[in-house]
Design a protein around this motif. Structure first.
Motif, PDB file in Angstrom:
ATOM      1  N   ASP A 282      35.279 -94.194 -15.058  1.00 35.86           N
ATOM      2  CA  ASP A 282      35.214 -93.279 -13.916  1.00 35.86           C
ATOM      3  C   ASP A 282      35.463 -94.063 -12.630  1.00 35.86           C
ATOM      4  O   ASP A 282      35.775 -95.256 -12.667  1.00 35.86           O
ATOM      5  CB  ASP A 282      33.870 -92.547 -13.879  1.00 35.86           C
ATOM      6  CG  ASP A 282      32.680 -93.493 -13.821  1.00 35.86           C
ATOM      7  OD1 ASP A 282      32.841 -94.662 -13.406  1.00 35.86           O
ATOM      8  OD2 ASP A 282      31.572 -93.066 -14.194  1.00 35.86           O
ATOM      9  N   SER A 283      35.269 -93.405 -11.498  1.00 34.81           N
ATOM     10  CA  SER A 283      35.565 -94.044 -10.214  1.00 34.81           C
ATOM     11  C   SER A 283      34.557 -95.148  -9.854  1.00 34.81           C
ATOM     12  O   SER A 283      34.820 -95.954  -8.981  1.00 34.81           O
ATOM     13  CB  SER A 283      35.629 -92.998  -9.105  1.00 34.81           C
ATOM     14  OG  SER A 283      34.415 -92.296  -9.019  1.00 34.81           O
TER      15      SER A 283
ATOM     16  N   ASP B  69      45.855 -94.844 -10.927  1.00 33.41           N
ATOM     17  CA  ASP B  69      46.214 -96.246 -11.105  1.00 33.41           C
ATOM     18  C   ASP B  69      47.681 -96.381 -11.521  1.00 33.41           C
ATOM     19  O   ASP B  69      48.403 -97.236 -11.006  1.00 33.41           O
ATOM     20  CB  ASP B  69      45.315 -96.901 -12.161  1.00 33.41           C
ATOM     21  CG  ASP B  69      45.666 -98.360 -12.378  1.00 33.41           C
ATOM     22  OD1 ASP B  69      45.285 -99.186 -11.530  1.00 33.41           O
ATOM     23  OD2 ASP B  69      46.345 -98.668 -13.371  1.00 33.41           O
TER      24      ASP B  69
ATOM     25  N   PHE C  51      39.485 -97.773 -18.796  1.00 35.96           N
ATOM     26  CA  PHE C  51      38.965 -96.993 -17.671  1.00 35.96           C
ATOM     27  C   PHE C  51      37.755 -96.191 -18.097  1.00 35.96           C
ATOM     28  O   PHE C  51      37.518 -95.957 -19.281  1.00 35.96           O
ATOM     29  CB  PHE C  51      40.053 -96.056 -17.124  1.00 35.96           C
ATOM     30  CG  PHE C  51      40.260 -94.818 -17.953  1.00 35.96           C
ATOM     31  CD1 PHE C  51      39.645 -93.615 -17.622  1.00 35.96           C
ATOM     32  CD2 PHE C  51      41.067 -94.840 -19.078  1.00 35.96           C
ATOM     33  CE1 PHE C  51      39.824 -92.463 -18.383  1.00 35.96           C
ATOM     34  CE2 PHE C  51      41.258 -93.700 -19.850  1.00 35.96           C
ATOM     35  CZ  PHE C  51      40.638 -92.514 -19.500  1.00 35.96           C
TER      36      PHE C  51
ATOM     37  N   VAL D  63      41.342 -91.172 -12.643  1.00 33.86           N
ATOM     38  CA  VAL D  63      41.361 -92.615 -12.370  1.00 33.86           C
ATOM     39  C   VAL D  63      42.600 -93.289 -12.972  1.00 33.86           C
ATOM     40  O   VAL D  63      43.317 -94.001 -12.275  1.00 33.86           O
ATOM     41  CB  VAL D  63      40.038 -93.273 -12.842  1.00 33.86           C
ATOM     42  CG1 VAL D  63      40.119 -94.782 -12.805  1.00 33.86           C
ATOM     43  CG2 VAL D  63      38.883 -92.774 -11.984  1.00 33.86           C
TER      44      VAL D  63
ATOM     45  N   ASP E  36      36.646 -89.926 -16.209  1.00 33.45           N
ATOM     46  CA  ASP E  36      37.365 -89.319 -15.088  1.00 33.45           C
ATOM     47  C   ASP E  36      38.851 -89.597 -15.298  1.00 33.45           C
ATOM     48  O   ASP E  36      39.321 -90.699 -15.007  1.00 33.45           O
ATOM     49  CB  ASP E  36      36.876 -89.916 -13.766  1.00 33.45           C
ATOM     50  CG  ASP E  36      37.539 -89.288 -12.545  1.00 33.45           C
ATOM     51  OD1 ASP E  36      38.507 -88.499 -12.709  1.00 33.45           O
ATOM     52  OD2 ASP E  36      37.112 -89.591 -11.421  1.00 33.45           O
TER      53      ASP E  36
END
Length: 159
Positions: A95-96, A139, A93, A135, A132
């Motif tokens: 960020d968005s 999820d 991951f 995130v 972020d």
């Protein structure tokens, strides 16, 4: 006097009945607790590791370079899993703007653990973003919690 004996006898019977009911309730509670413990031992584990792949993990823009240490610790954590039925999921991951991606999903067999190590060597860091941590939490909540497993969440990030 006879009336007093009857009342006393009725009170003792009532106490005995209540005592017996309480014993049965306690036995049911103990049985329920033991069954939950047994059920929990029968459930498989799923360990979901969220790996931050932002450039800052490798020292970008003056951040400390912790990438190799994080990867090494992740490999050790995977190696230490003893139950081969444990599911290992590693997701990356940032960020968005960048979607969470599943890097690998395997059982903790020797082959599965080797696959994890192989996949970790192919990870490419992303330099045009920030971390972020909401995130991976989002999820995990939406996609990884299952009533069929005991699910663990691990966040591997520099923040």
């Amino acid at each position: 006097m006879a009336e007093t004996r009857v009342n006393l006898s009725q009170k003792q019977n009532s106490k005995t009945i209540v005592s017996n009911i309480m014993k049965k309730i306690n036995i049911l509670i103990i049985a329920l607790c033991l069954s939950l413990v047994s059920f929990g031992q029968l459930m498989n584990e799923r360990r979901v590791y969220y790996l931050d792949i932002t450039g800052s993990m490798a020292g970008y823009n003056g951040s400390p370079n912790i990438w190799n240490s994080v990867v090494s610790n992740l490999e050790k954590a995977v190696d230490n899993i003893e139950d081969e039925n444990t599911e290992i999921v590693i997701k990356t991951f940032t960020d968005s703007k960048h979607p969470v991606k599943t890097l690998v999903s395997v059982n903790a067999t020797a082959t599965g653990k080797a696959t994890v190590k192989e996949k970790l060597t192919s990870v490419e860091l992303v330099y045009d973003c920030h971390t972020d941590i909401y995130v991976p939490i989002q999820d995990f909540y939406k996609n990884e919690i299952s009533i069929a497993n005991v699910d663990y969440f691990f966040l591997m990030t520099d923040g």
